[in-house]
Scaffold this motif. Structure first.
Motif, PDB file in Angstrom:
ATOM      1  N   GLY A 251       0.810  -1.224   0.000  1.00  8.47           N
ATOM      2  CA  GLY A 251       0.000   0.000   0.000  1.00  8.47           C
ATOM      3  C   GLY A 251       0.840   1.268   0.000  1.00  8.47           C
ATOM      4  N   TRP A 252       2.152   1.143  -0.148  1.00 11.25           N
ATOM      5  CA  TRP A 252       3.019   2.318  -0.005  1.00 11.25           C
ATOM      6  C   TRP A 252       3.002   3.190  -1.255  1.00 11.25           C
ATOM      7  CZ3 TRP A 252       5.070   3.460   4.639  1.00 11.25           C
ATOM      8  CH2 TRP A 252       5.047   2.440   5.593  1.00 11.25           C
ATOM      9  N   SER A 253       3.282   4.488  -1.061  1.00 14.91           N
ATOM     10  CA  SER A 253       3.260   5.412  -2.197  1.00 14.91           C
ATOM     11  C   SER A 253       4.450   5.168  -3.116  1.00 14.91           C
ATOM     12  CB  SER A 253       3.286   6.849  -1.685  1.00 14.91           C
ATOM     13  OG  SER A 253       4.430   7.022  -0.866  1.00 14.91           O
ATOM     14  N   SER A 254       5.516   4.604  -2.571  1.00 10.54           N
ATOM     15  CA  SER A 254       6.711   4.329  -3.382  1.00 10.54           C
ATOM     16  C   SER A 254       7.461   3.175  -2.737  1.00 10.54           C
ATOM     17  CB  SER A 254       7.623   5.560  -3.430  1.00 10.54           C
ATOM     18  OG  SER A 254       8.114   5.845  -2.132  1.00 10.54           O
ATOM     19  N   PHE A 255       8.344   2.549  -3.520  1.00  9.91           N
ATOM     20  CA  PHE A 255       9.201   1.510  -2.939  1.00  9.91           C
ATOM     21  C   PHE A 255      10.111   2.129  -1.886  1.00  9.91           C
ATOM     22  CE2 PHE A 255       8.144  -1.038  -6.719  1.00  9.91           C
ATOM     23  CZ  PHE A 255       7.858  -2.232  -6.082  1.00  9.91           C
ATOM     24  N   MET A 256      10.542   3.365  -2.148  1.00  5.64           N
ATOM     25  CA  MET A 256      11.468   3.978  -1.197  1.00  5.64           C
ATOM     26  C   MET A 256      10.778   4.161   0.161  1.00  5.64           C
ATOM     27  SD  MET A 256      13.825   7.348  -1.606  1.00  5.64           S
ATOM     28  CE  MET A 256      14.982   7.807  -0.330  1.00  5.64           C
ATOM     29  N   ALA A 257       9.511   4.601   0.129  1.00  5.27           N
ATOM     30  CA  ALA A 257       8.779   4.784   1.392  1.00  5.27           C
ATOM     31  C   ALA A 257       8.664   3.438   2.112  1.00  5.27           C
ATOM     32  CB  ALA A 257       7.402   5.361   1.115  1.00  5.27           C
ATOM     33  N   LYS A 258       8.376   2.403   1.344  1.00  7.27           N
ATOM     34  CA  LYS A 258       8.254   1.074   1.948  1.00  7.27           C
ATOM     35  C   LYS A 258       9.606   0.642   2.532  1.00  7.27           C
ATOM     36  CE  LYS A 258       7.252  -3.688   0.647  1.00  7.27           C
ATOM     37  NZ  LYS A 258       8.243  -4.487  -0.039  1.00  7.27           N
ATOM     38  N   GLU A 259      10.654   0.890   1.776  1.00 11.71           N
ATOM     39  CA  GLU A 259      11.974   0.399   2.198  1.00 11.71           C
ATOM     40  C   GLU A 259      12.506   1.169   3.413  1.00 11.71           C
ATOM     41  OE1 GLU A 259      13.835   0.340  -1.660  1.00 11.71           O
ATOM     42  OE2 GLU A 259      12.529  -1.311  -2.258  1.00 11.71           O
ATOM     43  N   VAL A 260      12.195   2.475   3.484  1.00  7.98           N
ATOM     44  CA  VAL A 260      12.594   3.225   4.692  1.00  7.98           C
ATOM     45  C   VAL A 260      11.835   2.648   5.894  1.00  7.98           C
ATOM     46  CG1 VAL A 260      12.489   5.471   5.848  1.00  7.98           C
ATOM     47  CG2 VAL A 260      13.296   5.325   3.484  1.00  7.98           C
ATOM     48  N   SER A 261      10.559   2.327   5.686  1.00  6.69           N
ATOM     49  CA  SER A 261       9.767   1.767   6.803  1.00  6.69           C
ATOM     50  C   SER A 261      10.303   0.399   7.223  1.00  6.69           C
ATOM     51  CB  SER A 261       8.293   1.653   6.413  1.00  6.69           C
ATOM     52  OG  SER A 261       8.079   0.464   5.670  1.00  6.69           O
ATOM     53  N   GLU A 262      11.060  -0.250   6.322  1.00  4.61           N
ATOM     54  CA  GLU A 262      11.602  -1.577   6.636  1.00  4.61           C
ATOM     55  C   GLU A 262      13.003  -1.515   7.258  1.00  4.61           C
ATOM     56  OE1 GLU A 262       9.224  -4.019   3.090  1.00  4.61           O
ATOM     57  OE2 GLU A 262      11.271  -3.340   2.767  1.00  4.61           O
ATOM     58  N   GLU A 263      13.492  -0.310   7.537  1.00  2.00           N
ATOM     59  CA  GLU A 263      14.845  -0.208   8.106  1.00  2.00           C
ATOM     60  C   GLU A 263      14.982  -0.957   9.444  1.00  2.00           C
ATOM     61  OE1 GLU A 263      16.404   3.814   7.807  1.00  2.00           O
ATOM     62  OE2 GLU A 263      16.416   3.716   5.630  1.00  2.00           O
ATOM     63  N   PRO A 264      13.953  -0.902  10.312  1.00  2.00           N
ATOM     64  CA  PRO A 264      14.112  -1.678  11.560  1.00  2.00           C
ATOM     65  C   PRO A 264      14.300  -3.175  11.290  1.00  2.00           C
ATOM     66  CG  PRO A 264      12.270  -0.142  11.756  1.00  2.00           C
ATOM     67  CD  PRO A 264      12.705  -0.111  10.314  1.00  2.00           C
ATOM     68  N   GLU A 265      13.490  -3.754  10.391  1.00  2.00           N
ATOM     69  CA  GLU A 265      13.621  -5.186  10.092  1.00  2.00           C
ATOM     70  C   GLU A 265      14.952  -5.492   9.410  1.00  2.00           C
ATOM     71  OE1 GLU A 265      10.967  -3.357   9.640  1.00  2.00           O
ATOM     72  OE2 GLU A 265       9.207  -4.530   9.089  1.00  2.00           O
ATOM     73  N   ALA A 598       7.743  16.283  -2.632  1.00  2.00           N
ATOM     74  CA  ALA A 598       7.163  17.629  -2.692  1.00  2.00           C
ATOM     75  C   ALA A 598       7.431  18.281  -4.050  1.00  2.00           C
ATOM     76  CB  ALA A 598       7.733  18.482  -1.570  1.00  2.00           C
ATOM     77  N   LYS A 599       8.542  17.917  -4.678  1.00  2.00           N
ATOM     78  CA  LYS A 599       8.853  18.472  -6.011  1.00  2.00           C
ATOM     79  C   LYS A 599       8.158  17.701  -7.129  1.00  2.00           C
ATOM     80  CE  LYS A 599      12.958  20.026  -7.071  1.00  2.00           C
ATOM     81  NZ  LYS A 599      14.401  20.015  -7.334  1.00  2.00           N
ATOM     82  N   GLY A 600       7.398  16.688  -6.747  1.00  2.00           N
ATOM     83  CA  GLY A 600       6.645  15.912  -7.744  1.00  2.00           C
ATOM     84  C   GLY A 600       7.522  14.950  -8.522  1.00  2.00           C
ATOM     85  N   LEU A 601       8.659  14.560  -7.944  1.00  2.00           N
ATOM     86  CA  LEU A 601       9.585  13.678  -8.677  1.00  2.00           C
ATOM     87  C   LEU A 601       9.307  12.209  -8.368  1.00  2.00           C
ATOM     88  CD1 LEU A 601      12.785  15.808  -8.055  1.00  2.00           C
ATOM     89  CD2 LEU A 601      11.485  15.633 -10.188  1.00  2.00           C
ATOM     90  N   ASP A 602       9.795  11.360  -9.265  1.00  2.00           N
ATOM     91  CA  ASP A 602       9.656   9.919  -9.076  1.00  2.00           C
ATOM     92  C   ASP A 602      10.783   9.467  -8.148  1.00  2.00           C
ATOM     93  OD1 ASP A 602       9.767   7.175  -9.255  1.00  2.00           O
ATOM     94  OD2 ASP A 602       9.339   7.107 -11.413  1.00  2.00           O
ATOM     95  N   VAL A 603      10.460   9.216  -6.885  1.00  2.00           N
ATOM     96  CA  VAL A 603      11.533   8.913  -5.933  1.00  2.00           C
ATOM     97  C   VAL A 603      12.156   7.547  -6.186  1.00  2.00           C
ATOM     98  CG1 VAL A 603      10.627  10.391  -4.096  1.00  2.00           C
ATOM     99  CG2 VAL A 603      10.006   8.000  -4.122  1.00  2.00           C
ATOM    100  N   ASP A 604      11.417   6.654  -6.807  1.00  2.00           N
ATOM    101  CA  ASP A 604      11.949   5.299  -7.016  1.00  2.00           C
ATOM    102  C   ASP A 604      12.879   5.202  -8.218  1.00  2.00           C
ATOM    103  OD1 ASP A 604      10.641   4.260  -4.871  1.00  2.00           O
ATOM    104  OD2 ASP A 604       8.903   3.565  -6.009  1.00  2.00           O
ATOM    105  N   GLN A 605      12.612   6.020  -9.217  1.00  2.00           N
ATOM    106  CA  GLN A 605      13.399   5.914 -10.447  1.00  2.00           C
ATOM    107  C   GLN A 605      13.933   7.281 -10.859  1.00  2.00           C
ATOM    108  OE1 GLN A 605      10.753   3.894 -13.201  1.00  2.00           O
ATOM    109  NE2 GLN A 605      11.229   1.922 -12.290  1.00  2.00           N
ATOM    110  N   PRO A 606      14.916   7.790 -10.117  1.00  2.00           N
ATOM    111  CA  PRO A 606      15.459   9.113 -10.454  1.00  2.00           C
ATOM    112  C   PRO A 606      16.150   9.114 -11.816  1.00  2.00           C
ATOM    113  CG  PRO A 606      16.724   8.078  -8.685  1.00  2.00           C
ATOM    114  CD  PRO A 606      15.558   7.188  -8.944  1.00  2.00           C
TER     115      PRO A 606
END
Ligand code: F6R
Length: 616
Positions: A251-265, A598-606
């Motif tokens: 359900g994450w907005s991006s893979f990066m958001a998901k992966e940051v949330s997975e830092e503890p694991e 916030a800049k409307g960029l694709d965080v997963d595929q820069p």
């Protein structure tokens, strides 16, 4: 760089290829294409510049006849810009042969000149088309696709994975690999090829790792692997330890958001199974005590974020294991005749395990007689296979191009290595090791607390700063590589100028950059654990504040000394000095992601980047 997928079996291949490419798109996304041998034995091909979605839309509008043998490619351009013509597959032998490629054929210009003189015409600027025409030429002579591969690769210099199929041979895909990734997925009556297991993990978790200089032929019935001379070779089976859901966005907005949330694991899973009786005992390193007692130096080689993990790990390796450590960018290492030998342990760090610069440095180190150990996140990857020992990070698949959870897992693995070596060398009392182990085990909970408490505020801060043109990052000691990581992440995904500095270096030049309003992140060490360093960093903050900087401080909970000098304070839980980097980096990852969003960029595929850099 470049994602490759191949399929043979009973199923229609188009959707298998496209979903495989979707999972491999992080490897390159400037064009994509597929080729399929259809039910009538014809070879259809479609390729388009742009992201995979462009190809998908094209196929939806003008479907390609489906069939049960196919190959697909997603590209990161090397030879020739990202155009339809340069996209893969490339066709040859009267368009009956389709070829895809990852890597660089370094002598392609000479080979191309030879082909041009023979009257061959080219439709692209790529080195891949040279390979396609050469395989086609050999195939026309022998009618044997594997033999055509063997004859052709003998003439190549460089690094490549090549896949080809010919319409005369439905149910056959042939591949060759040298210094570029390739794995086989074994199904029931069907087989797969991929740049990595993500290409086929939704269909099978049984895989085979292909060695260097090997040729593979897959059919629905089986797999044959030979070396470049045609001799059969044994291949190593392995089971993929994660399932396809792990590589989904959920359900994450991006893979990066998901992966940051997975830092503890990522930290917790990397520690798992490596603690015995309260001390670090890495099972994969059993039998290597002699190596650890015999070395007098460690050289860490890596690139980008992995190199910053290495710089952080240096503090722990030196402080705990008492071995001198140099950290080098892999692409610089082998070009300067470094002094290494059997008493040097070369530790490579790579999320993908395929970074060509790092791979070449590992090979160089081995040739020079050094012992090699790989810290890697990807099973079956090339770098661990080329190393004497492996310590896997267990961060799970990292799909976003910018590395986040792999970074904290790499630091964790280095700390585990430092404590393992410290135990073996007897350089740290057991009680000390046990104390550090407890600290490490507490890190996942602390990262979760940062994610709970600081995520929203950090994201808000990033939104306010969306128009910022430049951001500086300062740190000292272990905070220094974290400053570098904060700056890299920001430039990489938000395209903002960012620089990381050692705080002490400011007055030697960079302070000239400070003008009123300049945002500066400062990573402040704990006042409890390192009062001297803390006070020096607070002085640095005053120096930049006096020149108008807008100061955003990352400081431990309860550190009130920073309050008078900070415009914003992001808090991290209390931790021992060497454990602070694992916490301080979390707000920096969130900040970079928030600003790019916030800049409307694709965080997963820069832009301009690919996750797995398989060219030098
Ligand atoms: C930055 C980033 C890169 C990689 C570097 C090494 O966010 O992802 O700097 O860290 O390309 O990649 P690996 O770890 O796969 O060798």
């Amino acid at each position: 760089m470049c994602g490759i997928v191949g399929y043979v079996g009973p199923r229609q291949s188009r959707d298998i290829l496209i979903s495989g490419l979707a999972r491999l798109e992080y490897r390159g996304y400037d064009s994509a294409g597929i080729a399929i041998i259809d039910a009538d034995g014809g070879l259809g091909m479609r390729k388009r510049a742009g992201k995979l979605q462009v190809l998908r839309d094209d196929l939806a509008g003008h479907p390609l006849a489906d069939g049960t043998t196919g190959i697909g490619h997603t590209r990161w351009a090397t030879h020739g810009g990202p155009t339809d013509a340069n996209a893969h597959p490339h066709l040859a032998d009267d368009d009956k042969l389709a070829v895809i490629h990852n890597g660089i054929i370094e002598n392609f210009a000479t080979l191309k000149a030879e082909l041009v003189s023979e009257g061959y015409e080219f439709r692209s600027e790529t080195d891949t088309e040279v390979a396609a025409i050469m395989i086609g030429r050999e195939y026309a002579a022998s009618g044997d696709l594997v033999a055509a591969f063997r004859a052709t690769v003998a003439r190549f210099e460089g690094a490549y994975t090549l896949l080809a199929m010919h319409q005369d041979h439905p149910g056959l895909v042939v591949a060759a690999r040298r210094n570029s990734p390739l794995v086989i997925g074994l199904g029931e009556g069907e087989n797969f090829l991929g740049s990595d297991v993500a290409a086929f993990v939704e269909h099978t978790r049984n895989a085979l790792a292909i060695g260097q200089d090997e040729i593979v032929a897959i059919t629905p019935a089986g797999v044959e692997v030979t070396d470049f001379r045609g001799e059969p070779v044994e291949v190593e089976p392995f089971e993929v330890t994660w399932d396809s859901a792990a590589a989904e966005k959920g359900g994450w907005s991006s893979f990066m958001a998901k992966e940051v949330s997975e830092e503890p694991e990522a930290v917790a899973n990397t520690v798992l199974g490596r603690i015995r009786d309260g001390l670090v005992d890495i099972p994969e390193l059993d039998g290597l005590d002699d190596v650890f007692t015999g070395i007098n130096r460690i050289v860490v080689i890596a690139c980008g974020t992995a190199a910053y993990a290495g710089q952080t790990g240096k503090y722990a390796l030196e402080q705990w294991a008492r071995v001198p450590v140099d950290v080098e960018l892999a692409h610089e290492f082998r070009y300067r005749d470094p002094v290494i030998g059997p008493d040097t342990l070369v530790v490579s760090i790579s999320q993908s395990g395929e970074t060509m610069d790092t791979l070449m440095a590992v090979k160089y180190a081995r040739e020079r007689g050094a012992r090699t150990l790989s810290i890697c996140n990807t099973q079956g990857a090339t770098i661990p296979r080329e190393s004497d020992a492996i310590v896997y990070t267990h961060a799970g698949p990292e799909v976003a191009v910018a590395s986040t959870k792999a970074f904290v897992a790499q630091i964790t693995a280095l700390y585990l290595l430092a404590l393992h070596v410290a135990r073996v060398r007897g350089s740290l009392p057991h009680a000390e090791i046990a104390r550090h182990v407890r600290e490490l085990e507490a890190v996942p909970g602390k990262i979760s607390r940062i994610l709970e408490r600081e995520q929203e505020r950090t994201t808000q801060l990033a939104r306010w700063m969306a128009d910022t043109r430049s951001v500086l990052f300062l740190g000292r000691h272990v905070g220094y590589p974290i400053a570098l990581e904060g700056a890299l992440k920001l430039k990489e995904i938000s395209y903002i100028h960012a620089e990381g500095f050692a705080a002490g270096e400011l007055k030697h030049g960079p302070i000239a950059l400070i003008e009123p309003g300049q945002p500066v992140f400062v990573i402040v060490p704990s006042p409890r654990e390192s009062a001297l360093l803390h006070d020096k960093v607070v002085s640095n903050i005053q120096e930049i504040r006096a020149r108008g900087a807008r100061v955003i401080v990352i400081a431990e909970e309860g550190d009130a000394a920073v309050l008078p000098f900070a415009d914003e304070v992001l808090r991290i839980p209390l931790a021992g000095p060497l454990f602070e980097p694992l916490l301080a980096v979390v707000p920096l990852h969130i900040f970079a992601m928030g600003l790019a969003t916030a800049k409307g960029l694709d965080v997963d595929q820069p832009r301009n980047l690919a996750k797995s850099v398989t060219v030098e």
